[in-house]
Design a protein around this motif. Sequence first.
Motif, PDB file in Angstrom:
ATOM      1  N   TYR A 128      -6.955  -1.531  -4.907  1.00 15.19           N
ATOM      2  CA  TYR A 128      -7.218  -0.100  -4.803  1.00 15.19           C
ATOM      3  C   TYR A 128      -8.551   0.166  -4.105  1.00 15.19           C
ATOM      4  O   TYR A 128      -8.652   1.056  -3.256  1.00 15.19           O
ATOM      5  CB  TYR A 128      -7.240   0.537  -6.184  1.00 15.19           C
ATOM      6  CG  TYR A 128      -5.873   0.771  -6.788  1.00 15.19           C
ATOM      7  CD1 TYR A 128      -5.157   1.920  -6.505  1.00 15.19           C
ATOM      8  CD2 TYR A 128      -5.312  -0.150  -7.661  1.00 15.19           C
ATOM      9  CE1 TYR A 128      -3.912   2.153  -7.067  1.00 15.19           C
ATOM     10  CE2 TYR A 128      -4.074   0.062  -8.232  1.00 15.19           C
ATOM     11  CZ  TYR A 128      -3.373   1.217  -7.932  1.00 15.19           C
ATOM     12  OH  TYR A 128      -2.131   1.436  -8.490  1.00 15.19           O
ATOM     13  N   ASP A 129      -9.575  -0.591  -4.494  1.00 15.00           N
ATOM     14  CA  ASP A 129     -10.894  -0.397  -3.885  1.00 15.00           C
ATOM     15  C   ASP A 129     -10.819  -0.600  -2.379  1.00 15.00           C
ATOM     16  O   ASP A 129     -11.344   0.203  -1.598  1.00 15.00           O
ATOM     17  CB  ASP A 129     -11.903  -1.374  -4.484  1.00 15.00           C
ATOM     18  CG  ASP A 129     -12.161  -1.111  -5.965  1.00 15.00           C
ATOM     19  OD1 ASP A 129     -11.938   0.032  -6.398  1.00 15.00           O
ATOM     20  OD2 ASP A 129     -12.559  -2.050  -6.663  1.00 15.00           O
ATOM     21  N   SER A 185      -7.471  -4.233  -9.563  1.00 15.62           N
ATOM     22  CA  SER A 185      -8.111  -3.010  -9.077  1.00 15.62           C
ATOM     23  C   SER A 185      -8.786  -3.221  -7.723  1.00 15.62           C
ATOM     24  O   SER A 185      -9.076  -2.257  -7.011  1.00 15.62           O
ATOM     25  CB  SER A 185      -9.140  -2.514 -10.095  1.00 15.62           C
ATOM     26  OG  SER A 185     -10.146  -3.488 -10.308  1.00 15.62           O
ATOM     27  N   ASP A 209       0.822  -1.209   0.000  1.00 16.71           N
ATOM     28  CA  ASP A 209       0.000   0.000   0.000  1.00 16.71           C
ATOM     29  C   ASP A 209       0.856   1.260   0.000  1.00 16.71           C
ATOM     30  O   ASP A 209       0.566   2.230  -0.708  1.00 16.71           O
ATOM     31  CB  ASP A 209      -0.932  -0.005   1.216  1.00 16.71           C
ATOM     32  CG  ASP A 209      -1.985  -1.092   1.132  1.00 16.71           C
ATOM     33  OD1 ASP A 209      -2.233  -1.580   0.008  1.00 16.71           O
ATOM     34  OD2 ASP A 209      -2.547  -1.457   2.180  1.00 16.71           O
ATOM     35  N   TRP A 255      -8.723   2.296  -0.529  1.00 15.79           N
ATOM     36  CA  TRP A 255      -9.391   3.592  -0.340  1.00 15.79           C
ATOM     37  C   TRP A 255     -10.614   3.489   0.550  1.00 15.79           C
ATOM     38  O   TRP A 255     -10.960   4.453   1.246  1.00 15.79           O
ATOM     39  CB  TRP A 255      -9.702   4.221  -1.692  1.00 15.79           C
ATOM     40  CG  TRP A 255      -8.443   4.694  -2.340  1.00 15.79           C
ATOM     41  CD1 TRP A 255      -7.764   4.105  -3.378  1.00 15.79           C
ATOM     42  CD2 TRP A 255      -7.648   5.815  -1.937  1.00 15.79           C
ATOM     43  NE1 TRP A 255      -6.619   4.795  -3.648  1.00 15.79           N
ATOM     44  CE2 TRP A 255      -6.509   5.852  -2.794  1.00 15.79           C
ATOM     45  CE3 TRP A 255      -7.781   6.788  -0.959  1.00 15.79           C
ATOM     46  CZ2 TRP A 255      -5.532   6.834  -2.684  1.00 15.79           C
ATOM     47  CZ3 TRP A 255      -6.801   7.763  -0.847  1.00 15.79           C
ATOM     48  CH2 TRP A 255      -5.698   7.786  -1.697  1.00 15.79           C
ATOM     49  N   HIS A 287       1.914   6.715  -7.103  1.00 11.97           N
ATOM     50  CA  HIS A 287       0.945   7.676  -7.633  1.00 11.97           C
ATOM     51  C   HIS A 287       1.293   9.108  -7.242  1.00 11.97           C
ATOM     52  O   HIS A 287       0.988  10.050  -7.983  1.00 11.97           O
ATOM     53  CB  HIS A 287      -0.459   7.313  -7.150  1.00 11.97           C
ATOM     54  CG  HIS A 287      -1.012   6.097  -7.829  1.00 11.97           C
ATOM     55  ND1 HIS A 287      -1.559   6.136  -9.086  1.00 11.97           N
ATOM     56  CD2 HIS A 287      -1.079   4.803  -7.428  1.00 11.97           C
ATOM     57  CE1 HIS A 287      -1.957   4.927  -9.439  1.00 11.97           C
ATOM     58  NE2 HIS A 287      -1.660   4.092  -8.444  1.00 11.97           N
ATOM     59  N   LEU A 299       2.292   1.738  -3.483  1.00 10.31           N
ATOM     60  CA  LEU A 299       1.285   2.261  -4.421  1.00 10.31           C
ATOM     61  C   LEU A 299       1.105   3.761  -4.253  1.00 10.31           C
ATOM     62  O   LEU A 299       1.079   4.512  -5.241  1.00 10.31           O
ATOM     63  CB  LEU A 299      -0.050   1.547  -4.204  1.00 10.31           C
ATOM     64  CG  LEU A 299      -0.152   0.099  -4.656  1.00 10.31           C
ATOM     65  CD1 LEU A 299      -1.539  -0.457  -4.335  1.00 10.31           C
ATOM     66  CD2 LEU A 299       0.126  -0.017  -6.152  1.00 10.31           C
ATOM     67  N   ARG A 329      -4.950   4.644 -12.092  1.00 12.17           N
ATOM     68  CA  ARG A 329      -4.925   3.263 -11.601  1.00 12.17           C
ATOM     69  C   ARG A 329      -4.590   2.283 -12.724  1.00 12.17           C
ATOM     70  O   ARG A 329      -3.752   1.392 -12.550  1.00 12.17           O
ATOM     71  CB  ARG A 329      -6.294   2.935 -10.999  1.00 12.17           C
ATOM     72  CG  ARG A 329      -6.453   1.519 -10.533  1.00 12.17           C
ATOM     73  CD  ARG A 329      -7.885   1.165 -10.177  1.00 12.17           C
ATOM     74  NE  ARG A 329      -8.470   2.049  -9.174  1.00 12.17           N
ATOM     75  CZ  ARG A 329      -9.544   1.736  -8.450  1.00 12.17           C
ATOM     76  NH1 ARG A 329     -10.141   0.564  -8.631  1.00 12.17           N
ATOM     77  NH2 ARG A 329     -10.037   2.574  -7.571  1.00 12.17           N
ATOM     78  N   THR A 386      -9.176   9.428  -4.479  1.00 10.79           N
ATOM     79  CA  THR A 386      -8.703   8.132  -4.980  1.00 10.79           C
ATOM     80  C   THR A 386      -7.258   8.266  -5.415  1.00 10.79           C
ATOM     81  O   THR A 386      -6.638   9.301  -5.226  1.00 10.79           O
ATOM     82  CB  THR A 386      -9.555   7.653  -6.171  1.00 10.79           C
ATOM     83  OG1 THR A 386      -9.431   8.603  -7.235  1.00 10.79           O
ATOM     84  CG2 THR A 386     -11.026   7.505  -5.777  1.00 10.79           C
ATOM     85  N   ALA A 387      -6.750   7.207  -6.055  1.00 12.17           N
ATOM     86  CA  ALA A 387      -5.342   7.201  -6.435  1.00 12.17           C
ATOM     87  C   ALA A 387      -4.985   8.334  -7.378  1.00 12.17           C
ATOM     88  O   ALA A 387      -3.863   8.827  -7.361  1.00 12.17           O
ATOM     89  CB  ALA A 387      -4.990   5.872  -7.082  1.00 12.17           C
TER      90      ALA A 387
END
Length: 280
Positions: free
Chosen positions: A252-253, A249, A168, A256, A175, A171, A182, A272-273
């Motif tokens: 990511y969901d 993905s 995490d 966040w 970004h 990531l 994403r 979000t990202a």
Amino acid sequence: MTADRQRLDAAWTALAELGVTLADLQHDARPALPTFTDYVPQVLSAAGPGALHAYRGYWQRMTTAWDHLAIDAVSASDIQALQRRVVASARARRNSRGGRHAGELLIAAARAFYNVAIADGLIDTADSPAHRVRKPRRLPTTRRALTPAELTEINQVARTTGNDTILDALLLRLHTETACRRAGALDLRLQDLDADRGLLLLREKGGTMRWQPISLDLATSLTQHAAARGAVPPTDPLLRYRNGKALTSHRYDELWRRIGRHLPWVAAQGITATGCATPP
């Protein structure tokens, strides 16, 4: 004048008295066009990943609404009516705009659908009902850059919660430095990382590609991450779960949602990202 010519003239005269034109005869001679149920699978098979992600649900809504109608049997007003239903049924979110985006996507999906039909020679461009419907004017974006203090809060939550804090944190750093989407991060392959020069080859929206400079420290972290999690051939995905599987993905969901539970302002503003970059 020959007898055949006389008979032909008499036939045209009779058709004119009936109000039948040559265009009417040509139209009647055309084979029946496919229905939405028949043609949507063909549109799906011709669509790229981006179009499938954006439009698949709307093409399914079109199939449900118009089912066994031929694709030339739908009018512009039919599409407008479906658009209104899509807007009315759009899921309410804190950052939603009354379903406006859903309505815009429905029109875009309908146009993409009829673009395939036009390319296949099934209808003429002028006969597309979707292209006669005006798309809603796009409102100014609500996206913004994060302040350094906000980014610090987000990173703190990512590094102290969850079942893979190393991933995490990586990531978020990726970004923050690149401001990539994403999809751009998920498409990264081992060969897209030039660790010696501090570069990443990003493939993003609209098929664009760019070499993005990154810090040598991030490049080293990405190299170590890929090696520790089993990336060997150049075409292997760069970002991976602890079990070696390629990142999806879903991560990511989950990330966040978790950050939003700890930082309510993140959930309220729909961060979000793509909102990880700090202002210059």
